[in-house]
Design a protein around this motif. Sequence first.
Motif, short mmCIF file in Angstrom:
data_model
loop_
_atom_site.label_atom_id
_atom_site.label_comp_id
_atom_site.label_asym_id
_atom_site.label_seq_id
_atom_site.Cartn_x
_atom_site.Cartn_y
_atom_site.Cartn_z
N THR A 22 2.84 20.66 8.81
CA THR A 22 3.50 19.36 8.79
C THR A 22 3.03 18.59 7.57
OG1 THR A 22 3.59 19.33 11.20
CG2 THR A 22 3.88 17.22 10.08
N VAL A 23 3.98 18.08 6.80
CA VAL A 23 3.64 17.32 5.60
C VAL A 23 4.35 15.98 5.60
CG1 VAL A 23 3.21 19.38 4.19
CG2 VAL A 23 5.46 18.33 4.17
N VAL A 24 3.76 15.05 4.87
CA VAL A 24 4.38 13.78 4.55
C VAL A 24 4.50 13.76 3.03
CG1 VAL A 24 4.04 11.27 4.49
CG2 VAL A 24 3.46 12.56 6.55
N TRP A 25 5.68 13.41 2.52
CA TRP A 25 5.87 13.35 1.06
C TRP A 25 5.49 11.96 0.58
CZ3 TRP A 25 7.01 17.36 -2.14
CH2 TRP A 25 7.43 18.55 -1.53
N LYS A 26 4.52 11.91 -0.33
CA LYS A 26 4.06 10.65 -0.89
C LYS A 26 4.75 10.43 -2.23
CE LYS A 26 -0.27 8.65 -2.63
NZ LYS A 26 -1.73 8.85 -2.67
N ALA A 27 5.18 9.19 -2.47
CA ALA A 27 5.79 8.83 -3.76
C ALA A 27 4.68 8.30 -4.67
CB ALA A 27 6.86 7.76 -3.55
N VAL A 28 4.48 8.99 -5.79
CA VAL A 28 3.41 8.64 -6.72
C VAL A 28 4.03 8.19 -8.04
CG1 VAL A 28 1.41 9.52 -7.99
CG2 VAL A 28 1.85 10.31 -5.66
N GLU A 29 3.63 7.03 -8.53
CA GLU A 29 4.18 6.52 -9.79
C GLU A 29 3.35 7.04 -10.96
OE1 GLU A 29 6.02 2.34 -11.44
OE2 GLU A 29 4.39 2.27 -9.98
N GLU A 30 4.05 7.68 -11.90
CA GLU A 30 3.39 8.24 -13.08
C GLU A 30 4.22 7.89 -14.30
OE1 GLU A 30 1.08 11.30 -13.46
OE2 GLU A 30 0.15 10.57 -11.64
N ALA A 31 3.66 7.10 -15.19
CA ALA A 31 4.33 6.82 -16.47
C ALA A 31 5.80 6.45 -16.30
CB ALA A 31 4.19 8.01 -17.41
N ASP A 32 6.04 5.40 -15.57
CA ASP A 32 7.40 4.86 -15.39
C ASP A 32 8.36 5.76 -14.63
OD1 ASP A 32 6.67 2.58 -16.77
OD2 ASP A 32 7.22 3.45 -18.70
N SER A 33 7.84 6.78 -13.96
CA SER A 33 8.72 7.55 -13.08
C SER A 33 7.96 7.82 -11.78
CB SER A 33 9.16 8.86 -13.74
OG SER A 33 8.06 9.73 -13.85
#
Length: 105
Positions: A22-33
Amino acid sequence: GSDEHPLSVPRDALVRNVSGKTVVWKAVEEADSWQAVPIEVRVGAAGDERVAISIVEKGDTAANNSGTDRETLTAGDRIVIRGHERLQPMQKIKPLLLQEEDPGW
């Protein structure tokens, strides 16, 4: 970890991958994306809308501690709750913010 408050996520955030984890997808901000990072979790108590989770530790990462921020979840992190069925690790994503009724989350 000590007696930290358990994390909880919306039920829709949980994804079972092909290997049965089971996974949760994390949104990570990197260099404007933004990029999607899968975080393996253990599922705990479930409420109507939210599920308690704990992070599955990735073996002994003490030796290479660089970049582990992206591989853990803390309260306030942005996670993917829609459209995560076909995500690939580090895929670029365009997050849309959802307004939740409960400001405490």
